[in-house]
Write an enzyme that holds these catalytic residues in place. Structure first.
Site, PDB file in Angstrom:
ATOM      1  N   THR A 127      21.735 -11.379  46.774  1.00  0.00           N
ATOM      2  CA  THR A 127      22.036 -10.742  45.486  1.00  0.00           C
ATOM      3  C   THR A 127      23.543 -10.791  45.194  1.00  0.00           C
ATOM      4  OG1 THR A 127      20.172  -9.249  45.767  1.00  0.00           O
ATOM      5  CG2 THR A 127      21.854  -8.572  44.189  1.00  0.00           C
ATOM      6  N   LYS A 152      29.108  -1.541  53.502  1.00  0.00           N
ATOM      7  CA  LYS A 152      29.482  -0.150  53.808  1.00  0.00           C
ATOM      8  C   LYS A 152      28.963   0.305  55.161  1.00  0.00           C
ATOM      9  CE  LYS A 152      25.817  -0.441  50.983  1.00  0.00           C
ATOM     10  NZ  LYS A 152      25.546  -0.949  49.656  1.00  0.00           N
ATOM     11  N   GLY A 169      29.316   0.036  43.587  1.00  0.00           N
ATOM     12  CA  GLY A 169      29.010  -1.232  42.906  1.00  0.00           C
ATOM     13  C   GLY A 169      30.188  -1.720  42.084  1.00  0.00           C
ATOM     14  N   GLY A 186      17.266  -6.037  42.897  1.00  0.00           N
ATOM     15  CA  GLY A 186      18.398  -6.290  43.798  1.00  0.00           C
ATOM     16  C   GLY A 186      19.258  -5.068  44.041  1.00  0.00           C
ATOM     17  N   ASP A 241      22.655   5.308  53.121  1.00  0.00           N
ATOM     18  CA  ASP A 241      23.610   4.478  52.377  1.00  0.00           C
ATOM     19  C   ASP A 241      24.663   5.358  51.705  1.00  0.00           C
ATOM     20  OD1 ASP A 241      24.254   1.773  50.995  1.00  0.00           O
ATOM     21  OD2 ASP A 241      24.010   3.155  49.318  1.00  0.00           O
ATOM     22  N   LYS A 265      28.778   5.618  52.394  1.00  0.00           N
ATOM     23  CA  LYS A 265      29.785   5.526  51.325  1.00  0.00           C
ATOM     24  C   LYS A 265      30.683   6.761  51.295  1.00  0.00           C
ATOM     25  CE  LYS A 265      26.884   2.540  48.472  1.00  0.00           C
ATOM     26  NZ  LYS A 265      25.768   2.551  47.507  1.00  0.00           N
TER      27      LYS A 265
HETATM   28  P1  NAP Z   1      20.683  -9.891  50.410  1.00  0.00           P
HETATM   29  O1  NAP Z   1      20.244 -10.173  49.038  1.00  0.00           O
HETATM   30  O2  NAP Z   1      19.667  -9.551  51.449  1.00  0.00           O
HETATM   31  O3  NAP Z   1      21.532 -11.168  50.915  1.00  0.00           O
HETATM   32  C1  NAP Z   1      21.950 -11.350  52.239  1.00  0.00           C
HETATM   33  C2  NAP Z   1      22.407 -12.798  52.384  1.00  0.00           C
HETATM   34  O4  NAP Z   1      22.960 -12.975  53.662  1.00  0.00           O
HETATM   35  C3  NAP Z   1      21.280 -13.805  52.229  1.00  0.00           C
HETATM   36  O5  NAP Z   1      21.738 -14.921  51.519  1.00  0.00           O
HETATM   37  C4  NAP Z   1      20.951 -14.190  53.681  1.00  0.00           C
HETATM   38  O6  NAP Z   1      20.470 -15.512  53.794  1.00  0.00           O
HETATM   39  C5  NAP Z   1      22.326 -14.075  54.316  1.00  0.00           C
HETATM   40  N1  NAP Z   1      22.266 -13.752  55.739  1.00  0.00           N
HETATM   41  C6  NAP Z   1      21.826 -12.610  56.312  1.00  0.00           C
HETATM   42  N2  NAP Z   1      21.956 -12.671  57.647  1.00  0.00           N
HETATM   43  C7  NAP Z   1      22.472 -13.885  57.922  1.00  0.00           C
HETATM   44  C8  NAP Z   1      22.838 -14.555  59.112  1.00  0.00           C
HETATM   45  N3  NAP Z   1      22.690 -13.976  60.307  1.00  0.00           N
HETATM   46  N4  NAP Z   1      23.353 -15.805  59.017  1.00  0.00           N
HETATM   47  C9  NAP Z   1      23.520 -16.390  57.825  1.00  0.00           C
HETATM   48  N5  NAP Z   1      23.207 -15.808  56.644  1.00  0.00           N
HETATM   49  C10 NAP Z   1      22.691 -14.568  56.705  1.00  0.00           C
HETATM   50  O7  NAP Z   1      21.747  -8.710  50.444  1.00  0.00           O
HETATM   51  P2  NAP Z   1      22.674  -8.207  49.239  1.00  0.00           P
HETATM   52  O8  NAP Z   1      21.911  -7.247  48.408  1.00  0.00           O
HETATM   53  O9  NAP Z   1      23.358  -9.349  48.619  1.00  0.00           O
HETATM   54  O10 NAP Z   1      23.728  -7.307  50.065  1.00  0.00           O
HETATM   55  C11 NAP Z   1      24.728  -7.895  50.833  1.00  0.00           C
HETATM   56  C12 NAP Z   1      25.718  -6.830  51.290  1.00  0.00           C
HETATM   57  O11 NAP Z   1      26.294  -6.209  50.146  1.00  0.00           O
HETATM   58  C13 NAP Z   1      25.090  -5.685  52.104  1.00  0.00           C
HETATM   59  O12 NAP Z   1      26.044  -5.248  53.042  1.00  0.00           O
HETATM   60  C14 NAP Z   1      24.852  -4.601  51.052  1.00  0.00           C
HETATM   61  O13 NAP Z   1      24.841  -3.307  51.610  1.00  0.00           O
HETATM   62  C15 NAP Z   1      26.066  -4.804  50.178  1.00  0.00           C
HETATM   63  N6  NAP Z   1      25.943  -4.340  48.804  1.00  0.00           N
HETATM   64  C16 NAP Z   1      24.854  -4.688  48.066  1.00  0.00           C
HETATM   65  C17 NAP Z   1      24.769  -4.275  46.746  1.00  0.00           C
HETATM   66  C18 NAP Z   1      23.597  -4.627  45.881  1.00  0.00           C
HETATM   67  O14 NAP Z   1      23.521  -4.111  44.765  1.00  0.00           O
HETATM   68  N7  NAP Z   1      22.682  -5.461  46.340  1.00  0.00           N
HETATM   69  C19 NAP Z   1      25.804  -3.509  46.191  1.00  0.00           C
HETATM   70  C20 NAP Z   1      26.911  -3.166  46.984  1.00  0.00           C
HETATM   71  C21 NAP Z   1      26.971  -3.594  48.289  1.00  0.00           C
HETATM   72  P3  NAP Z   1      19.090 -15.984  53.121  1.00  0.00           P
HETATM   73  O15 NAP Z   1      19.341 -15.928  51.634  1.00  0.00           O
HETATM   74  O16 NAP Z   1      18.883 -17.365  53.590  1.00  0.00           O
HETATM   75  O17 NAP Z   1      18.062 -14.989  53.569  1.00  0.00           O
HETATM   76  N1  HSE Z   2      21.534  -0.092  47.835  1.00  0.00           N
HETATM   77  C1  HSE Z   2      22.765   0.298  47.257  1.00  0.00           C
HETATM   78  C2  HSE Z   2      22.504   1.274  46.124  1.00  0.00           C
HETATM   79  C3  HSE Z   2      23.502  -0.893  46.752  1.00  0.00           C
HETATM   80  O1  HSE Z   2      21.360   1.338  45.659  1.00  0.00           O
HETATM   81  O2  HSE Z   2      23.419   1.959  45.704  1.00  0.00           O
HETATM   82  C4  HSE Z   2      24.889  -0.576  46.223  1.00  0.00           C
HETATM   83  O3  HSE Z   2      25.736  -0.181  47.256  1.00  0.00           O
END
Ligand code: NAP
Ligand code: HSE
Length: 434
Positions: free
Chosen positions: A12, A102, A131, A184, A198, A202
Site C-alpha cells: 500500500t 511505528k 498518515g 489499505g 498500533d 504511535k
Molecule cells: P503492505 O501493503 O503489507 O506492504 C508490505 C510490502 O512489503 C509488500 O510489498 C511486501 O511484498 C513487502 N515485504 C514484506 N516483507 C518482506 C520481506 N521480508 N522481503 C521483501 N519484501 C517484503 O503494508 P503497508 O500497508 O504498505 O505498510 C507498510 C508499513 O507502513 C508498515 O510498517 C505499516 O505499519 C506502515 N504504515 C502503513 C499505513 C497504511 O495506511 N497502510 C500508514 C502508515 C504506516 P509483497 O508485495 O510481495 O507481499
Molecule cells: N493501520 C494504521 C491505521 C495505518 O489504521 O491507522 C496508519 O498508521
C-alpha cells in the site's frame, strides 16, 4: 544531482511512494531529482499498480540496502524483523533511512536513534504517526519552544473508520473491518488496530518527541475497540457523547530527581459532542497538542491509506535530499531533525491518575438500587455527574453513571463495593470520559 532511493516494500505505502516518484510534474522540483533504483518485495509475480523495469525488483532486501546506487533507504515493509535489522544495516552503511514502521520505532527507536547519531545519518519517521498529517516534524521543530502539557488524539484510522461507520450507518463490525483492510488502512494483522496496539506504538513515539524521553512501549496501558459493546456507543450518544479510540500522553509533574512523570494510555473514550476530537470521522486522525505558551493546536487529516502515507514518506525523503543538496558537513546532524532524547521520563502508577468515568451496571429493577449504588460511590469519595436508568432485558435494569474527575484508586474502590451489592448482577462496562 540525482539521489538514489531504495524501497523495502511495494505494498500500500510503497506503491504510493513509487507513484509520486514516477510522476514529479507539478511537485517540488527536488522530487524530480529522486530516482527509484531498487525495490524489495516478497513475491515477484504479484501484479503491481506502478510500472517498474523488472531489474529494479528483487526479493532480496539486503541487496537494496547494499546497492551503491541507493543513497536513501525507505523501509515500508512492516513487521519487526527483518525491518529492524535492515534499518540498522542501512545506518551502518552510512545511509539515511525513512520509515513508516511505528512498530519498530516504538520498540527499537532508541537503539536505532543511537546508531544513526553515531553514524551521522538521519532516520525520519513522519509517516509512522497520523498518515498524511504532519505531526512528527511539528513536535520536533515548530513546537520546540513550548512546554507541552498534553498530546491526545485519534491516531488509528482503521478503528476510527469502523467506529464512524458503526455509529452513522449501524454497520456491522466485521464488514467494516473488511472494508478497512480492502482500502489499505489496516495493518497486515488488524489485531494491532482493533486491540489498540498500533495506537499505543504511535503514542509511545509522540511521547518521546513531546517530552524528550522515551517510556517502555510494553508498559503503556492499552485497550482497543474489539470488546466495545454497541450498547455503550448508543447510551453514550443519548447522553451527548461520541465514543472514540483515544491515545493520551499527559505531563503530570517532575519528580525530585528530575524525571518527568507521565500518564500515557490508549482506550475507547467518551468525548462530549462539542469536543474538537468528537467531529473527527472516518479514516481521519487528529492530534491535539496543548502547550505553554502556544495553547491548543490541532493537526487533522487522513490517518492511513496509500496517498496520505506516501505524502509523509516523501516529505522525509525531501528533507534528507535537501540537506544533501546544500552539502552539510559529513556526520553533522541538524539537532532538531535528528531529535534525540534529552531527559528521563516514566509512567506514574495508574491508580494515582485522575479521570472521568462512564460505568454501565446490570442490576435488578427494584426500589432503592440507584440509592445504594450512589452511596457506594459517595463512600469512596467519587462524585457523580449523572446517573441514569435504561431498560434492560427480562425485567433487569441497566444503570449508567458518569463520574466527575476522580482518583482511579477511589473509582476502583467504589466499583468493588458496587459489585458486592446483592442487586447488582454485573459491572458490564467501564470507559473513560473526557
Ligand atoms: P503492505 O501493503 O503489507 O506492504 C508490505 C510490502 O512489503 C509488500 O510489498 C511486501 O511484498 C513487502 N515485504 C514484506 N516483507 C518482506 C520481506 N521480508 N522481503 C521483501 N519484501 C517484503 O503494508 P503497508 O500497508 O504498505 O505498510 C507498510 C508499513 O507502513 C508498515 O510498517 C505499516 O505499519 C506502515 N504504515 C502503513 C499505513 C497504511 O495506511 N497502510 C500508514 C502508515 C504506516 P509483497 O508485495 O510481495 O507481499
Ligand atoms: N493501520 C494504521 C491505521 C495505518 O489504521 O491507522 C496508519 O498508521
Amino acid at each position: 544531482m540525482t539521489i538514489g532511493i531504495g524501497l523495502l516494500g511495494l505494498g500500500t505505502v510503497g506503491a504510493g511512494v513509487a507513484a509520486i516518484l514516477s510522476s514529479p510534474e507539478g511537485r517540488h522540483p527536488l522530487v524530480g531529482q529522486l530516482a527509484l533504483r531498487r525495490v524489495a518485495v516478497r513475491d515477484l509475480s504479484r501484479p503491481r499498480p506502478v510500472d517498474l523495469a523488472p531489474e529494479v525488483l528483487t526479493t532480496n532486501p539486503e541487496a537494496v540496502v547494499d546497492d551503491p546506487a541507493v543513497d536513501i533507504v525507505v523501509e515500508v515493509m512492516g513487521g519487526l524483523e527483518p525491518a529492524r535489522s535492515l534499518i540498522l544495516r542501512a545506518i551502518a552503511a552510512g545511509k539515511s533511512v525513512v520509515t513508516a514502521n511505528k512498530a519498530v520505532i516504538a520498540r527499537y527507536g532508541e537503539e536505532i536513534a543511537a546508531a544513526a547519531a553515531a553514524r551521522g545519518v538521519y532516520v525520519l519517521i513522519e509517516a509512522a504517526v497520523g498518515g498524511g498529517i504532519p505531526i512528527i516534524e511539528p513536535l520536533k521543530q515548530s513546537l520546540g519552544g513550548n512546554r507541552l502539557q498534553r498530546v491526545s488524539g485519534i491516531i488509528n484510522g482503521t478503528t476510527n473508520y469502523i467506529l464512524s461507520r458503526m455509529a452513522e450507518e449501524g454497520a456491522a463490525y466485521d464488514a467494516v473491518l473488511a472494508d478497512a483492510q480492502r482500502l489499505g488502512y489496516a495493518e497486515a494483522d488488524p489485531a494491532a488496530d482493533v486491540q489498540g496496539g498500533d495506537a499505543a506504538d504511535k503514542i509511545a513515539i509522540l511521547t518521546g518527541l513531546a517530552y524528550g524521553g522515551s517510556v517502555p512501549r510494553a508498559s503503556i496501558p492499552t485497550e482497543g475497540i474489539d470488546r466495545l459493546d454497541s450498547r455503550d456507543v448508543a447510551y453514550a450518544a443519548q447522553l451527548g457523547f461520541v465514543v472514540k479510540l483515544l491515545a493520551v500522553a499527559q505531563h503530570l509533574g517532575t519528580a525530585d530527581d528530575g524525571t518527568e512523570l507521565l500518564d500515557v494510555r490508549v482506550h475507547p473514550t467518551l468525548l462530549p459532542r462539542q469536543h474538537p476530537l468528537a467531529g473527527v470521522h472516518g479514516v481521519n486522525n487528529a492530534i491535539l497538542v496543548e502547550g505553554d505558551p502556544v495553547g491548543q493546536v490541532m493537526f487533522y487529516g487522513p490517518g492511513a491509506g496509500a496517498g496520505p502515507t506516501a505524502s509523509a514518506v516523501v516529505a522525509d525523503i525531501l528533507n534528507i535530499a535537501g540537506i544533501r543538496q546544500v552539502g552539510g558537513a559529513p556526520g553533522q546532524l541538524d539537532p532538531l531533525l535528528a531529535a534525540g532524547s534529552w531527559r528521563l521520563c516514566r509512567l506514574v502508577d495508574g491508580s494515582r491518575t485522575r479521570h472521568r468515568n462512564y460505568v454501565r451496571l446490570q442490576t435488578r429493577d427494584q426500589a432503592g438500587v440507584i440509592g445504594r449504588i450512589g452511596t457506594c460511590f459517595g463512600d469512596a469519595g467519587v462524585s457523580l455527574q449523572s446517573i441514569v436508568q435504561f431498560e434492560g432485558q427480562n425485567g433487569a435494569a441497566e444503570i449508567v453513571a458518569i463520574t466527575h474527575e476522580v482518583l482511579e484508586q477511589h473509582f476502583r474502590t467504589a466499583l468493588d463495593a458496587i459489585e458486592a451489592l446483592a442487586e447488582v448482577e454485573a459491572v458490564a462496562a467501564c470507559l473513560r470520559t473526557l
